[in-house]
Design a protein around this motif. Structure first.
Motif, mmCIF file in Angstrom:
data_model
loop_
_atom_site.group_PDB
_atom_site.id
_atom_site.type_symbol
_atom_site.label_atom_id
_atom_site.label_comp_id
_atom_site.label_asym_id
_atom_site.label_seq_id
_atom_site.Cartn_x
_atom_site.Cartn_y
_atom_site.Cartn_z
ATOM 1 N N THR A 58 0.822 -1.217 0.000
ATOM 2 C CA THR A 58 0.000 0.000 0.000
ATOM 3 C C THR A 58 0.851 1.261 0.000
ATOM 4 O OG1 THR A 58 -0.048 0.011 2.404
ATOM 5 C CG2 THR A 58 -1.854 -1.139 1.295
ATOM 6 N N ALA A 83 -2.010 1.053 6.368
ATOM 7 C CA ALA A 83 -1.652 -0.001 5.424
ATOM 8 C C ALA A 83 -2.528 -1.222 5.657
ATOM 9 C CB ALA A 83 -0.183 -0.381 5.608
ATOM 10 N N ASP A 102 -7.525 6.421 5.765
ATOM 11 C CA ASP A 102 -6.871 6.107 4.499
ATOM 12 C C ASP A 102 -5.360 6.226 4.599
ATOM 13 O OD1 ASP A 102 -6.642 8.774 4.644
ATOM 14 O OD2 ASP A 102 -7.897 9.222 2.895
ATOM 15 N N GLU A 103 -4.855 6.285 5.853
ATOM 16 C CA GLU A 103 -3.402 6.229 6.039
ATOM 17 C C GLU A 103 -2.943 4.860 6.501
ATOM 18 O OE1 GLU A 103 -2.197 9.531 8.440
ATOM 19 O OE2 GLU A 103 -2.598 10.904 6.775
ATOM 20 N N ARG A 163 2.047 2.594 2.515
ATOM 21 C CA ARG A 163 1.612 3.387 3.665
ATOM 22 C C ARG A 163 2.430 2.967 4.878
ATOM 23 N NH1 ARG A 163 -5.013 3.156 3.128
ATOM 24 N NH2 ARG A 163 -5.145 4.121 1.063
ATOM 25 N N THR A 164 2.419 3.794 5.911
ATOM 26 C CA THR A 164 3.341 3.558 7.012
ATOM 27 C C THR A 164 2.661 3.533 8.378
ATOM 28 O OG1 THR A 164 3.823 5.907 7.068
ATOM 29 C CG2 THR A 164 5.341 4.539 5.812
#
Lengths: 520, 448, 125
Positions: free
Chosen positions: B151, B203, B200-201, B153-154
């Motif tokens: 993704t 993962a 939506d942050e 993302r973190t």
């Protein structure tokens, strides 16, 4: 040579065996169970209503299935396994027997500690051996394998730097000849990797290393240096004390990859080399079985500077017995970086390793490293008659040859390896270390007799002469011809991966719902 | 020394061939000062009978679970294993082989891995599975790392119903990769709201089935909410026997399923070695960590198996690999697979039914005890109870009566006073009706 | 149609107008062996000269494909991921990896022409 064909596809003792999914008798089971009490289920509507798709077999069919599969495997029990850097030594069955004692096998990780004092004593015994052999301050017992131990060491190093206001250090130096796990581990720890070259004699280029250790723009960026010693060329890094001093002078830590610790065990203490952390593969140095790819264990010894950051759990003494510190942030674990493995580590592997340590004793371990190095040098000396050693000897526990002896023959290192299979030998490690062209890396270990080594040498010398004769290229390319399978098509396997069995099209029951297209 | 075949005359002959005067001469590259200072205060060689004596004495200091009624779970489960399973994994051709790098002489291990991958995919309801990881907790960390790669993302959200060791190992590993792990408070009553927290942050969201406190939950809506936010759903399974009876994670929309196979793979061994299970969707294959066996053919056109897609791995990709994992848990995976093969569909589902029925039997009796509350409404073979007094003391008192009566939640959550009275109890097919009678009787006494 | 230009990392680029087509050379594919996997960049991706743009893998080796020039990817070769063998069969034709809109055509001056690249490869042996 043409193989006779048979109606069954079997070849004498080489028996073909289908997949368990192809042997399915629906409803069959090899496990009988007592009847379940009649109760009202409490599954909250989450009962699975679909078939899973598992095959049914009887007990005799299952035993035969796996027996036939086992007969398609090469193993240490069946023959010489000189796989370099893997330490395929004899696995004593006493280790297995001890690991199966009910007091070790049938205990739960969360029993009250008062009921598992013997288990904690076993872990502590293993830890005491490792600390005494290495001279190091502490040992983290929970890493599950060598690569996991590397991660443990680097996590300790990063935690120490952060605690000391050195968190800006982001680079780990790794020699070109290193095992791939070293750079992969550094990356998992959030570090970037810089490679340091080897010199012509197969060792770390100390001048190049020192050049890397200079500050960049007034800032010191190097967090650690990871060096395998003895290295992957089978050589001891003679300058390791000077390397350690340079690393420490730069404020960095010295991680020694202990994959080859078996060559020096009970001869020197790695603390005397200036090491800050080193993992020990119990499945190499201490004879626990490789099991076709694990499980192993990678306890990691630590210097006094790194010990406070070791992961939990830690077995600690408490009065006349033992306690376990299971939570970071308390007691002896107050600076611990946390937990990296469930429960108490690879306990069953510890039992096997302790059984081996006790059997060998410190004198036996010293004899073992001596015989391992003697055996490797014997291979190096005898094989040099036809093969080309990559470096001047003496070597440590493994000998590496390059492919100059094959130049112009049309035969490659791979072909030699595959021809060795027909000679009944597991091939050495090929094409590693990367710094040796067409490398053949051989590690005989101390548990091989002179007769076994002589037979191997004679086979390999004969193959080398055949290759040089220029008349046998086709034989080499076609080998192995006598193994359960000939060369397998790895390109096909990778281009259209088939990673599981799928029922024939149209007969689609069960949990799996992969599209059929992957199968062809 | 019985493990060393060289005789003194062998050694002399070999030194002559090498042209060295002594074995010590071969160690001349080692620093002289370090050689000179090496002193070891350790025992010398011991006979087999002496080693057996010492270790048997140590083992006897433990109360083994076969010697007392035992109701322990919390991620490690005592099940009966068929005799033929242990026989098969002790065959030297499996036990003493290396990773199958030479496929021509490793077809046994490779075919067994391929069968294992298929079994894991089937029971989890996923498309593909790898050849195993170290254990469930490390597999969970690898699953979260994979979700972060996929993704880009973190951050990750971890349910309070995830095993605390899985949560801790994940948090440790992600700390070093700068992935923020948001761990929700332990959730013994099973009421936490995950859907409302997804952003939506993230993962991924990590949950467990059956949950750490025993709850069975339908994660279908959660999976949909994850996907709507562009996140993945990672589902942990610590007790795979449950998958013989309950809806598998793949049918609820899981993207990655990780778990521990120990419960089907042999003895508890104080928690290790286990075998990490790892399954996912086919579209995520390239980001999956760990070894994979794949089908192909040999030069004669015969079917065979090889390790494949190794360009994901450390020995080729080095610092760009999906993981640093090298060894997996091959022999325990073989034990798992052998046991699954022995069970088959019929045996696996019956084993699961038996476990659940035994657990319901115990639950119905303990929930009638005064002051005791059964926390999950739906469970498999393990459930949390709230007791009228601290669970740790109760467990000690039961141990004094030679009953291993569950795991107190405080062992994992010493800083949560509200969990002090929570006890986890597990029942499997290894328990008898007499065990259950003994536990209920002892609990009555201890709680009164 | 312009001639091909080459990098030291064995990529080629062919220019038409302001668009360059990029792939790996005959020499590169012969060194890698059977290609089993290719990943091409999506349209719109911004890349720098010498930066990672695509991935190519054989059974035993994995390699990044670096962009010879800076710019914006216009198109990845959608046919390649399903037929990676095309890179072996026709590396400098149908086996192209991506098309890129050049940010700075002057960057092309730093690349080798056919003759220089052939000499460069010969010297590698």
């Amino acid at each position: 040579m043409t193989m006779p064909t048979t109606a069954s596809g079997n070849r004498g003792l080489q028996l073909e065996q289908g997949l368990i999914f192809e042997l399915n008798t629906p409803g069959m089971t090899a496990v009988d169970l007592p009847p379940a009490p009649k109760v009202a289920e409490r599954l909250g509507g989450l009962k699975n209503t679909k078939a899973i798709g598992l095959p049914g077999l009887s007990e005799p069919d299952v035993v035969r299935h796996y027996t036939r599969l086992s007969q398609k495997n090469y193993s240490i029990d069946s023959g010489f396994y000189p796989l370099g850097s893997c330490t395929m030594k004899h696995n004593p069955r006493l280790n297995e027997k001890m690991a199966r004692l009910p007091g070790f096998a049938d205990i739960h990780p969360f029993q009250p500690l008062s009921t598992v004092q013997g288990a904690l004593e076993l872990i502590d015994t293993c830890a005491q051996w490792l600390k005494e052999l290495t001279g190091m301050t502490a040992v983290a017992m929970s890493p599950a394998a060598g690569a996991h131990g590397e991660l443990c060491g680097l996590m300790c190093i990063k935690s120490a730097h952060e605690a000391n206001g050195q968190g800006h250090r982001k680079i780990v130096l790794v020699p070109e000849s290193a095992h791939g796990t070293n750079p992969a581990t550094a990356a998992l720890c959030g570090y970037t990797v810089e490679a340091i070259p080897a010199n012509a004699e197969g060792r770390v280029d100390v001048a190049a290393l020192k050049a890397h250790l200079r500050p960049q723009d007034g800032k010191m960026e190097i967090a650690a240096v990871m060096i395998t010693n003895p290295n992957t060329c089978g050589l001891f890094e003679r300058d390791c004390i000077a390397i350690a001093e340079a690393v420490h002078a730069a404020g960095a830590y010295f991680y020694m990859d202990g994959a080859n610790y078996n060559a020096i065990v009970a001869r020197l203490r790695i603390a005397d080399l200036g090491v800050d952390a080193m993992h020990i593969n119990l499945h190499k140095t201490f004879s626990t079985p490789h099991g076709g790819g694990g499980p192993g264990a990678g306890p990691t010894v630590l210097s006094a500077k790194l010990a406070p950051f070791a992961p939990v759990p830690m077995v600690v003494t408490a009065g006349s017995g033992f306690d376990v510190e299971e939570h970071a942030g308390h007691g002896e674990a107050r600076q611990s970086y946390g937990r990296m493995k469930g429960y108490h580590g690879q306990f069953g592997v510890f039992v096997r390793a302790v059984a081996y340590m006790m059997a060998m004793g410190v004198d036996g371990l010293k004899q073992a490293s001596g015989d391992a190095v003697l055996n490797a040098n014997y291979l190096l000396a005898r094989l040099s008659a036809e093969l080309t050693p990559a470096f001047d000897g003496p070597c440590m526990h493994e000998a590496v040859f390059d492919d100059r002896f094959l130049k112009g023959t049309g035969v490659s290192t791979l072909d030699i390896a595959k021809a060795l299979i027909d000679e009944g030998v597991h091939p050495p490690t090929m094409y590693f270390p990367l710094v040796v062209h067409g490398a053949l890396l051989m590690e005989p270990t101390e548990t091989e007799s002179k007769a076994t080594l002589d037979q191997f040498v004679n086979s390999l010398l004969s193959l080398a002469r055949k290759a040089k004769s220029g008349t046998a290229e086709a034989m080499f390319k076609a080998s192995p011809q006598l193994a359960p399978r000939r060369r397998l098509d790895e390109t096909k396997a990778a281009r259209k991966p088939v990673l599981r069995w799928l029922p024939p099209a149209g007969n689609h029951e069960g949990n799996g719902d992969t599209k059929r297209e992957a199968a062809e | 020394m019985r493990y060393l075949p060289l005789s003194e005359s062998n050694r002399r002959d070999m030194l002559n061939v090498i042209g060295a005067g002594s074995v010590d001469e071969l160690f001349r590259d080692l620093p002289k000062a370090a050689l000179a200072s090496a002193r070891f205060t350790l025992p010398t060689t011991a006979s087999e009978i002496e080693v057996e004596r010492t270790l048997s004495t140590m083992a006897a200091r433990n109360l083994n679970c076969g010697a007392a009624p035992s109701f322990l779970g919390a991620g490690n489960y005592r099940h009966h294993t068929p005799a033929s399973m242990d026989y098969i994994i002790q065959r030297g051709e499996f036990l003493t082989a290396y990773t199958p790098y030479q496929p021509e002489i490793s077809q046994g291990t490779l075919q067994a891995i391929f069968e294992f991958q298929t079994q894991v995919a089937l029971i989890t309801g996923m498309e593909i599975a790898n050849a195993s990881m170290y254990d469930g907790a490390t597999a969970c960390a690898e699953g979260v790392a994979m979700a972060a790669r996929l993704t880009k993302r973190t951050s990750a959200l971890v349910s309070g119903n995830v095993h605390p060791h899985y949560r801790d190992v994940t948090a440790t590993c992600m700390k070093f990769l700068d992935v923020a792990v948001e761990c929700l408070a332990p959730d013994p009553t099973g009421v936490e709201d995950l859907i409302g927290r997804i952003s939506d942050e993230h993962a991924c969201v990590v949950v467990q089935t059956p949950g750490f406190f025993g709850h069975l939950k339908d994660y279908t809506a959660l999976a949909e909410a994850c996907h709507a936010a562009g996140a993945l759903l990672v589902v942990c399974v610590t007790e795979p026997v449950a998958l013989g009876l309950i809806t598998p994670p793949g049918h609820m929309g899981a993207d990655i399923v990780v778990g521990e196979g120990q419960s089907l793979a042999g003895p508890m061994s104080f928690g290790g070695p286990g075998v990490g299970l790892f399954a996912t969707r086919e579209k995520f294959l390239r980001q999956m960590p760990g070894r994979l066996a794949g089908e192909t053919t040999d030069e004669d056109g015969r079917r065979g198996w090889v390790l494949t897609l190794s360009t994901r791995e450390q020995h080729i990709r080095r610092e760009k690999a999906t993981s640093n994992i090298c060894t997996n848990s091959g022999l325990i995976a073989l034990a798992f697979s052998t046991h699954m093969t022995l069970l088959g569909e019929a045996g696996f589902t019956r084993l699961a039914q038996l476990n659940h029925a035994m657990a319901v039997t115990l639950a119905e009796r303990v929930e009638k005890l005064p002051g005791v509350k059964l926390l999950p409404n739906a469970f498999f073979n393990e459930f949390a109870l709230r007791l009228p007094k601290p669970a740790a003391g109760v467990v000690e008192a039961l141990a004094a009566r030679k009953i291993l009566g569950g795991v107190p939640a405080s062992r994992f959550y010493p800083t949560y006073p509200e969990l002090a009275n929570v006890l986890l109890l597990t029942v499997t097919e290894t328990n008898t009706a007499a065990d259950i009678d003994a536990l209920v009787a002892a609990l009555k006494e201890v709680l009164s | 149609m312009s001639e091909m230009r080459f990098t030291k990392d064995h990529e080629w680029i062919k220019i038409e107008g302001n668009i360059g087509t990029v792939g790996i050379t005959q020499f590169a594919q012969s060194q890698l062996g059977d290609i089993v996997f290719v990943e091409v960049p999506a349209a719109g991706k911004a890349v720098k000269a010498g930066g990672d743009a695509a991935v190519v893998e054989s059974v035993k080796a994995a390699s990044e494909v670096y962009s010879p020039v800076s710019g914006t990817v216009k198109e990845g070769n959608a046919a390649l991921p399903d037929a990676p063998e095309t890179v072996n069969q026709d590396p400098q034709g149908k086996g192209w990896f991506f098309k890129i809109e050049l940010a700075d055509p002057k960057e092309l001056d730093g690349l080798m022409d056919q003759a220089a690249y052939e000499k460069y490869c010969a010297d590698l042996h």
